[in-house]
Motif scaffolding. Structure first.
Motif, mmCIF file in Angstrom:
data_model
loop_
_atom_site.group_PDB
_atom_site.id
_atom_site.type_symbol
_atom_site.label_atom_id
_atom_site.label_comp_id
_atom_site.label_asym_id
_atom_site.label_seq_id
_atom_site.Cartn_x
_atom_site.Cartn_y
_atom_site.Cartn_z
ATOM 1 N N GLY A 166 0.875 -1.223 0.007
ATOM 2 C CA GLY A 166 0.062 -0.180 0.025
ATOM 3 C C GLY A 166 0.713 1.237 -0.108
ATOM 4 N N GLN A 167 0.329 2.285 0.656
ATOM 5 C CA GLN A 167 1.008 3.509 0.718
ATOM 6 C C GLN A 167 2.579 3.341 1.319
ATOM 7 N N LEU A 168 3.098 2.180 2.191
ATOM 8 C CA LEU A 168 4.490 2.174 2.290
ATOM 9 C C LEU A 168 5.161 1.939 1.077
ATOM 10 N N PHE A 169 4.844 1.065 0.129
ATOM 11 C CA PHE A 169 5.411 0.947 -1.240
ATOM 12 C C PHE A 169 5.874 2.343 -1.920
ATOM 13 N N PHE A 170 4.977 3.223 -1.867
ATOM 14 C CA PHE A 170 5.196 4.752 -2.503
ATOM 15 C C PHE A 170 6.199 5.363 -1.653
ATOM 16 N N LEU A 171 6.040 5.326 -0.186
ATOM 17 C CA LEU A 171 7.216 5.883 0.593
ATOM 18 C C LEU A 171 8.694 5.255 0.457
ATOM 19 N N LEU A 172 8.514 4.162 0.260
ATOM 20 C CA LEU A 172 9.710 3.160 0.027
ATOM 21 C C LEU A 172 10.559 3.426 -1.157
ATOM 22 N N GLN A 173 9.746 3.455 -2.286
ATOM 23 C CA GLN A 173 10.233 3.759 -3.677
ATOM 24 C C GLN A 173 11.009 5.318 -3.507
ATOM 25 N N GLN A 174 10.138 6.338 -3.242
ATOM 26 C CA GLN A 174 10.505 7.741 -3.186
ATOM 27 C C GLN A 174 11.742 7.818 -2.047
ATOM 28 N N ARG A 175 11.757 7.237 -0.947
ATOM 29 C CA ARG A 175 12.840 7.396 -0.115
ATOM 30 C C ARG A 175 14.278 6.562 -0.781
ATOM 31 N N HIS A 176 14.047 5.572 -1.576
ATOM 32 C CA HIS A 176 15.063 4.985 -2.341
ATOM 33 C C HIS A 176 15.759 5.628 -3.454
ATOM 34 N N ARG A 177 14.805 6.554 -3.802
ATOM 35 C CA ARG A 177 15.232 7.418 -5.127
ATOM 36 C C ARG A 177 16.214 8.820 -4.432
ATOM 37 N N VAL A 178 15.603 9.052 -3.398
ATOM 38 C CA VAL A 178 16.155 10.371 -2.789
ATOM 39 C C VAL A 178 17.710 9.900 -2.317
ATOM 40 N N ARG A 179 17.588 8.628 -1.533
ATOM 41 C CA ARG A 179 18.978 7.974 -1.242
ATOM 42 C C ARG A 179 19.926 7.984 -2.308
ATOM 43 N N HIS A 180 19.356 7.417 -3.480
ATOM 44 C CA HIS A 180 20.319 7.091 -4.373
ATOM 45 C C HIS A 180 21.065 8.726 -5.048
ATOM 46 N N ALA A 181 19.908 9.847 -5.034
ATOM 47 C CA ALA A 181 20.545 10.840 -5.521
ATOM 48 C C ALA A 181 21.622 11.391 -4.420
ATOM 49 N N LEU A 182 21.481 10.951 -3.109
ATOM 50 C CA LEU A 182 22.441 11.426 -2.172
ATOM 51 C C LEU A 182 23.671 10.509 -2.166
ATOM 52 N N GLY A 183 23.763 9.411 -3.112
ATOM 53 C CA GLY A 183 24.897 8.699 -2.778
ATOM 54 C C GLY A 183 25.096 7.890 -1.835
ATOM 55 N N LEU A 184 23.957 7.603 -0.960
ATOM 56 C CA LEU A 184 23.821 6.865 0.167
ATOM 57 C C LEU A 184 23.947 5.209 0.091
ATOM 58 N N GLN A 185 24.611 4.365 0.862
ATOM 59 C CA GLN A 185 24.671 3.179 0.752
ATOM 60 C C GLN A 185 23.353 2.592 0.959
ATOM 61 N N HIS A 186 22.998 1.374 0.196
ATOM 62 C CA HIS A 186 21.490 0.683 0.669
ATOM 63 C C HIS A 186 21.563 0.396 1.962
ATOM 64 N N ASP A 187 20.358 0.600 2.452
ATOM 65 C CA ASP A 187 20.400 -0.099 4.040
ATOM 66 C C ASP A 187 19.051 -1.192 3.708
ATOM 67 N N HIS A 188 18.375 -1.509 4.959
ATOM 68 C CA HIS A 188 17.212 -2.732 4.869
ATOM 69 C C HIS A 188 15.947 -1.787 4.203
ATOM 70 N N HIS A 189 15.688 -0.846 4.203
ATOM 71 C CA HIS A 189 14.573 -0.322 3.626
ATOM 72 C C HIS A 189 14.769 0.009 2.303
ATOM 73 N N ASP A 190 16.072 0.173 1.737
ATOM 74 C CA ASP A 190 16.376 0.551 0.377
ATOM 75 C C ASP A 190 16.186 -1.132 -0.313
ATOM 76 N N ASN A 191 16.584 -2.194 0.500
ATOM 77 C CA ASN A 191 16.546 -3.561 -0.077
ATOM 78 C C ASN A 191 14.824 -4.084 -0.207
ATOM 79 N N LEU A 192 14.252 -3.366 0.705
ATOM 80 C CA LEU A 192 12.895 -3.741 0.677
ATOM 81 C C LEU A 192 12.189 -3.129 -0.661
ATOM 82 N N ALA A 193 12.581 -1.912 -0.591
ATOM 83 C CA ALA A 193 11.885 -1.105 -1.957
ATOM 84 C C ALA A 193 12.364 -1.783 -3.271
ATOM 85 N N ASP A 194 13.727 -2.217 -3.099
ATOM 86 C CA ASP A 194 14.058 -3.194 -4.315
ATOM 87 C C ASP A 194 13.475 -4.403 -4.536
ATOM 88 N N ARG A 195 13.110 -4.994 -3.510
ATOM 89 C CA ARG A 195 12.370 -6.567 -3.603
ATOM 90 C C ARG A 195 10.722 -6.141 -4.024
#
Length: 331
Positions: A166-195
């Protein structure tokens, strides 16, 4: 511009206005249409002004964009929905570009609670913060919203799909993209977004009869390079070559049982994936991997599956299929 513009008309204008010969004229006509009572539904006034603001902003006419955005927010009034939130975030974005940062943040702060409510709020708010050079703030806000959404789910199992999240998916997606723009290493939330994005991409690929990125086959040396650069992809492809081959064999067996014919394995390389993603893309994203798989599926280097039981295994180990990957589907 015709009389009695409908919501559908406004959406069509949105899709075509930026390519118009005189987009700023279109923006002015939209504002005039509202003032002249030419909307089929007066509730669309905020939408029309927001569209005019977007057009003006795209042409660098920030003073006009601000005026239209102010009128959009005024037209929406106390409405508390996706469109109203988008108009407020648009107003903040324009204020940032006018170097009125304190005013922009004052507009955005009340939108923070909406991050866990509306699907588009995360992208609206993060886009506005990015315009103000505040990706770090966006990452903080989105992380807090993700944690809140996870807490609301309680101790339930990981979402099985984007729909389940649900809404969690959209939050994870956007957070993942922002972190990628910042050049941050993947964390467990990023991995969940990827999955979740991987599952969504694969479901769409299967529905369209195309290969998903789960059919990418990484030879042993390439898998090592892949996981050294993007450790989070172990969740998708396996932590080592044995696990990777077992995953792929099981997926091929599942697809065959579902009626898919003409299955092939798609040998992949890290250089090929990064080249496909390009300088500005994220090679580890599901979209890049799925697109890369689609390109490989049109090439000549596919490996037909399944081989004969006594034939050479598809993985290139040199062993017979029956002694190598065939048993892995049952492991």
């Amino acid at each position: 511009m015709k009389a009695d513009l409908t919501s559908a008309d406004l959406t069509e204008i949105r899709q075509s206005a930026l390519g118009a010969a005189d987009p700023l004229g279109v923006a002015a006509e939209l504002a005039d249409a509202v003032d002249a009572g030419k909307l089929a539904d007066t509730e669309d006034a905020g939408y029309a002004f927001a569209l005019a603001a977007e057009i003006a902003e795209s042409r660098g006419k920030l003073d006009a964009a601000q005026r239209y955005a102010d009128r959009a927010v005024e037209a929406f009034g106390e409405r508390d929905d996706n469109q109203a939130a988008g108009a407020r975030a648009l107003r903040a974005r324009v204020l940032f570009r006018l170097d009125r940062e304190d005013e922009a943040m004052a507009v955005l702060e009340p939108l923070r609670p909406l991050l866990t409510t509306y699907p588009d709020a995360a992208s609206y708010v993060s886009a506005a913060l990015a315009a103000g050079g505040r990706n770090r703030v966006a990452e903080q806000w989105l992380s807090e919203a993700v944690n809140e959404a996870l807490a609301e789910r309680g101790a339930t199992a990981e979402p099985a799909s984007a729909e389940d999240a649900g809404q969690l998916f959209f939050l994870l997606q956007q957070r993942h993209r922002v972190r990628h723009a910042l050049g941050l290493q993947h964390d467990h939330h990023d991995n969940l977004a990827d999955r979740l994005e991987t599952r969504l991409a694969n479901e769409a690929a299967r529905a369209a009869g195309r290969p998903g990125e789960d059919l990418l086959f990484w030879p042993e040396a390439e898998l090592g390079k892949l996981l050294a650069q993007w450790p989070g992809l172990a969740e998708t492809y396996g932590a080592d070559w044995d696990e990777h081959r077992a995953h792929l064999e099981r997926e091929l067996v599942r697809l065959a049982a579902a009626g898919r014919a003409g299955l092939t394995v798609l040998p992949a390389t890290v250089a090929g994936l990064t080249g496909f993603a390009g300088a500005d893309g994220d090679p580890a994203s599901p979209q890049s991997r799925s697109g890369y798989a689609g390109r490989l599926a049109t090439g000549a280097d596919q490996i037909p599956w399944p081989p004969e039981r006594n034939g050479a295994c598809w993985c290139g180990s040199g062993l017979k299929y029956k002694k190598c990957c065939l048993p892995r589907s049952r492991a």
